[in-house]
Scaffold this motif. Structure first.
Motif, PDB file in Angstrom:
ATOM      1  N   THR A  43     -10.463  55.994 -21.437  1.00  0.00           N
ATOM      2  CA  THR A  43      -9.189  56.677 -21.610  1.00  0.00           C
ATOM      3  C   THR A  43      -8.896  56.841 -23.098  1.00  0.00           C
ATOM      4  N   SER A  44      -8.120  57.864 -23.396  1.00  0.00           N
ATOM      5  CA  SER A  44      -7.811  58.173 -24.797  1.00  0.00           C
ATOM      6  C   SER A  44      -6.962  57.101 -25.461  1.00  0.00           C
ATOM      7  N   ASP A  45      -6.346  56.228 -24.668  1.00  0.00           N
ATOM      8  CA  ASP A  45      -5.550  55.162 -25.266  1.00  0.00           C
ATOM      9  C   ASP A  45      -6.263  53.812 -25.250  1.00  0.00           C
ATOM     10  N   SER A  46      -7.522  53.790 -24.805  1.00  0.00           N
ATOM     11  CA  SER A  46      -8.315  52.557 -24.856  1.00  0.00           C
ATOM     12  C   SER A  46      -8.796  52.340 -26.294  1.00  0.00           C
ATOM     13  N   PRO A  47      -9.231  51.131 -26.626  1.00  0.00           N
ATOM     14  CA  PRO A  47      -9.698  50.904 -28.008  1.00  0.00           C
ATOM     15  C   PRO A  47     -10.817  51.866 -28.434  1.00  0.00           C
ATOM     16  N   LEU A  48     -11.848  52.037 -27.604  1.00  0.00           N
ATOM     17  CA  LEU A  48     -12.933  52.947 -27.974  1.00  0.00           C
ATOM     18  C   LEU A  48     -12.455  54.395 -27.941  1.00  0.00           C
ATOM     19  N   GLY A  49     -11.731  54.767 -26.895  1.00  0.00           N
ATOM     20  CA  GLY A  49     -11.250  56.148 -26.763  1.00  0.00           C
ATOM     21  C   GLY A  49     -10.384  56.577 -27.924  1.00  0.00           C
ATOM     22  N   SER A  50      -9.434  55.734 -28.304  1.00  0.00           N
ATOM     23  CA  SER A  50      -8.553  56.117 -29.415  1.00  0.00           C
ATOM     24  C   SER A  50      -9.310  56.139 -30.745  1.00  0.00           C
ATOM     25  N   ALA A  51     -10.321  55.273 -30.897  1.00  0.00           N
ATOM     26  CA  ALA A  51     -11.131  55.296 -32.124  1.00  0.00           C
ATOM     27  C   ALA A  51     -11.954  56.572 -32.219  1.00  0.00           C
ATOM     28  N   LEU A  52     -12.359  57.106 -31.073  1.00  0.00           N
ATOM     29  CA  LEU A  52     -13.191  58.313 -31.069  1.00  0.00           C
ATOM     30  C   LEU A  52     -12.397  59.594 -31.339  1.00  0.00           C
ATOM     31  N   LEU A  53     -11.127  59.629 -30.961  1.00  0.00           N
ATOM     32  CA  LEU A  53     -10.336  60.860 -31.093  1.00  0.00           C
ATOM     33  C   LEU A  53     -10.349  61.395 -32.520  1.00  0.00           C
ATOM     34  N   ARG A  64     -12.875  62.329 -34.237  1.00  0.00           N
ATOM     35  CA  ARG A  64     -14.122  62.067 -34.965  1.00  0.00           C
ATOM     36  C   ARG A  64     -15.164  63.138 -34.664  1.00  0.00           C
ATOM     37  N   ARG A  65     -16.167  63.214 -35.518  1.00  0.00           N
ATOM     38  CA  ARG A  65     -17.236  64.206 -35.409  1.00  0.00           C
ATOM     39  C   ARG A  65     -18.581  63.499 -35.331  1.00  0.00           C
ATOM     40  N   ALA A  66     -19.602  64.250 -34.923  1.00  0.00           N
ATOM     41  CA  ALA A  66     -20.957  63.700 -34.883  1.00  0.00           C
ATOM     42  C   ALA A  66     -21.304  63.141 -36.262  1.00  0.00           C
ATOM     43  N   GLY A  67     -21.869  61.940 -36.286  1.00  0.00           N
ATOM     44  CA  GLY A  67     -22.236  61.279 -37.527  1.00  0.00           C
ATOM     45  C   GLY A  67     -21.197  60.280 -38.017  1.00  0.00           C
ATOM     46  N   ASP A  68     -19.961  60.386 -37.526  1.00  0.00           N
ATOM     47  CA  ASP A  68     -18.912  59.453 -37.940  1.00  0.00           C
ATOM     48  C   ASP A  68     -19.142  58.076 -37.324  1.00  0.00           C
ATOM     49  N   THR A  69     -18.761  57.050 -38.063  1.00  0.00           N
ATOM     50  CA  THR A  69     -18.778  55.683 -37.549  1.00  0.00           C
ATOM     51  C   THR A  69     -17.350  55.299 -37.200  1.00  0.00           C
ATOM     52  N   VAL A  70     -17.170  54.716 -36.023  1.00  0.00           N
ATOM     53  CA  VAL A  70     -15.842  54.277 -35.590  1.00  0.00           C
ATOM     54  C   VAL A  70     -15.838  52.766 -35.440  1.00  0.00           C
ATOM     55  N   THR A  71     -14.692  52.173 -35.666  1.00  0.00           N
ATOM     56  CA  THR A  71     -14.494  50.745 -35.447  1.00  0.00           C
ATOM     57  C   THR A  71     -13.403  50.607 -34.401  1.00  0.00           C
ATOM     58  N   TYR A  72     -13.646  49.727 -33.424  1.00  0.00           N
ATOM     59  CA  TYR A  72     -12.665  49.526 -32.359  1.00  0.00           C
ATOM     60  C   TYR A  72     -12.614  48.050 -31.989  1.00  0.00           C
ATOM     61  N   ARG A  73     -11.520  47.654 -31.363  1.00  0.00           N
ATOM     62  CA  ARG A  73     -11.300  46.260 -30.982  1.00  0.00           C
ATOM     63  C   ARG A  73     -11.971  45.952 -29.645  1.00  0.00           C
TER      64      ARG A  73
END
Length: 154
Positions: A118-128, A130-139
């Motif tokens: 979901t867009s409000d989950s830790p991974l989902g909100s970290a991904l919103l 972002r583009r290919a090649g970006d690094t995301v950090t999530y809880r």
């Protein structure tokens, strides 16, 4: 995340419309039990019960308004972008351990779709956004994690 209307899948839109119908039915059932201005309220227990029902109507009204706004906004949103992650995107991510996973970013949890985040989950909100090649950090319960966006598809 963009400021404009966000795309929504056809399944999620159907689910929102179904929830909206259920909420309207529930609201009508609760509202009919509320006393009118001319009806006398009995003892304190009656008064507390009346206040609880009024609070429930207000809660239902708020949820109904949010869903109506989302449904209206979805109509003009168009298809998800393939440039940046948004609601409705399919995203392939590579985790720190080297494993890759393809997930669907959605608004509503769906037990039948194990790849949905979901867009409000830790991974989902970290991904919103972002583009290919970006690094995301999530809880996570084990602490912060990183993942790299490999690709973004509609």
């Amino acid at each position: 995340m963009t400021d404009g209307p966000q795309p929504i899948s056809a399944d999620a839109l159907r689910a929102l419309r179904r929830e909206l119908a259920e909420l309207r039915t529930e609201r009508a059932a609760v509202a009919v039990t509320l006393r009118g201005e001319d009806d006398a309220v009995g003892d304190r227990a009656d008064e507390a019960d009346e206040l609880q029902r009024a609070d429930e109507v207000a809660r239902l009204d708020e949820r109904i308004a949010r869903i109506e706004e989302r449904v209206r906004g979805a109509a003009g949103a168009g298809a998800p972008s393939t440039d940046a992650v948004g609601v409705g995107s399919t995203v392939t991510v590579r985790f720190e351990d080297g494993g890759e996973s393809t997930v669907h970013v959605g608004e509503l949890a769906d037990a039948d779709d194990p790849a949905l985040v979901t867009s409000d989950s830790p991974l989902g909100s970290a991904l919103l956004g972002r583009r290919a090649g970006d690094t995301v950090t999530y809880r996570t319960p084990g602490g912060p994690m990183n993942a790299v966006v490999v690709s973004v598809d509609a």
